[in-house]
Design a protein around this motif. Structure first.
Motif, short mmCIF file in Angstrom:
data_model
loop_
_atom_site.label_atom_id
_atom_site.label_comp_id
_atom_site.label_asym_id
_atom_site.label_seq_id
_atom_site.Cartn_x
_atom_site.Cartn_y
_atom_site.Cartn_z
N TRP A 1 0.85 -14.10 16.16
CA TRP A 1 -0.39 -13.47 15.73
C TRP A 1 -1.78 -12.85 16.73
O TRP A 1 -2.05 -12.04 17.10
N ALA B 1 4.50 -1.87 18.37
CA ALA B 1 3.76 -2.27 19.32
C ALA B 1 2.47 -2.14 20.23
O ALA B 1 1.45 -2.96 20.55
N GLU C 1 8.34 -12.02 15.53
CA GLU C 1 7.54 -12.83 16.87
C GLU C 1 5.89 -12.02 16.51
O GLU C 1 5.51 -12.99 16.78
N LYS C 2 5.64 -11.53 15.30
CA LYS C 2 4.16 -11.09 14.85
C LYS C 2 3.20 -12.35 14.33
O LYS C 2 2.81 -12.81 14.29
N ARG C 3 5.03 -12.67 13.65
CA ARG C 3 4.39 -14.41 12.39
C ARG C 3 4.18 -15.71 13.38
O ARG C 3 3.37 -16.13 13.38
N THR D 1 -0.60 -10.86 19.70
CA THR D 1 -0.50 -9.81 18.51
C THR D 1 -2.03 -8.80 18.96
O THR D 1 -2.08 -7.86 19.64
N GLN D 2 -2.72 -9.48 18.58
CA GLN D 2 -4.30 -8.94 18.35
C GLN D 2 -4.96 -8.60 20.04
O GLN D 2 -5.24 -7.49 19.85
N TYR E 1 8.56 -8.41 13.07
CA TYR E 1 7.66 -9.05 12.20
C TYR E 1 7.63 -10.52 12.71
O TYR E 1 6.65 -11.08 12.19
N GLN F 1 -3.13 -5.79 20.87
CA GLN F 1 -3.78 -4.78 20.63
C GLN F 1 -4.55 -3.91 21.51
O GLN F 1 -5.13 -2.97 21.73
#
Lengths: 197, 66
Positions: free
Chosen positions: A84, A34, A79-81, A87-88, A77, A91
């Motif tokens: 997204w 993460a 959660e990321k789906r 998540t970006q 993954y 990041q």
């Protein structure tokens, strides 16, 4: 395989004790996925609770560390789906955090390493972390990532080569200046630490 | 064949050995650093809320399940 059963009080106590001992490792693995420390702890907590809820399907005596890492990875993954976009944003926040270093010496090198790690494709990064830092065998890492052993091996070796070239040539930029000396300081540090030759 | 240019072959081999040593050294250093990065987090004290959440879940499974 996914047989669930009620644990005895004693088994439950053993499970819980082992789970508690794994928390630091789950936190460390989550941090590599993460990036952002707060998001990583949320992820590690979710994984810990998922593991606790699924305790009835864990085979006592098998590798609980690998099992919990797999849960954490799946959690990340899925959660990321779902988000997204989020998540970006995370990041970007992570990168800002990574760049904000106060201590002038060793942490900067760690920082170069973190930045370099985050330049790797996610599947290479996680394979390298599991094998190179998490202490897992290739077979265990393959189970955790749900792929073939050969795939893990090639990801790890590609990751190692890529890291070396990023750190040596400074193929990424930092505040406009190439980080060409990262490899040098990592070598110096390793020598100071343990006399690696 | 080998005697044709022993010096060149020898120095090339030395060169290759040196390069391989250098590469190995770098990989070892990367490995050390990688583990350090990971262990740094492992060695952090676990935030209280982890244990708190687990304790609450344990209590409710004891109280609620039967």
């Amino acid at each position: 395989m996914s047989e669930r059963r009620e644990l005895t009080k004693q088994e439950e106590a053993i499970f819980k004790k082992e789970l508690v001992q794994l928390i630091p490792h789950l936190r460390a693995f989550a941090r590599t996925l993460a990036g952002d420390a707060a998001a990583a702890d949320d992820l590690a907590q979710d994984a810990m609770m998922k593991a606790w809820d699924a305790r009835g399907s864990f085979q006592l005596g098998t590798n609980m560390k690998a099992w919990t890492f797999m849960i954490l990875r799946n959690q990340f993954y899925s959660e990321k789906r779902r988000s997204w976009r989020q998540t970006q944003l995370d990041q970007e926040a992570a990168e800002r955090t990574l760049l904000a270093v106060d201590d002038p010496e060793a942490p900067i090198v760690l920082d170069e390493m973190r930045l370099a790690l985050h330049q790797l494709p996610a599947e290479q990064r996680e394979a390298l972390i599991l094998v190179g830092a998490g202490g897992f065998a290739y077979e265990e890492a393959a189970d955790i990532c749900g792929c073939a052993v050969g795939t893990v091996k090639s990801r790890v070796s590609r990751a190692r080569r890529a890291l070396q070239s990023i750190l040596t040539d400074g193929s990424y930029e930092r505040d406009g200046a190439p980080a060409g000396d990262a490899m040098r300081s990592i070598l110096d540090h390793a020598e100071r630490l343990s006399g690696v030759r | 064949m080998i005697e044709q240019s022993p010096k060149t072959t020898g120095s090339r081999r030395r060169e290759q050995t040196r390069a391989a040593d250098e590469a190995r050294l770098r990989q070892q250093a990367i490995g050390v650093r990688l583990r350090q990065l990971f262990d740094e987090v492992v060695n952090e004290p676990v935030p209280d809320d982890f244990l708190e959440i687990l304790r609450r879940a344990d209590d409710s499974s004891k109280g609620g399940a039967r």
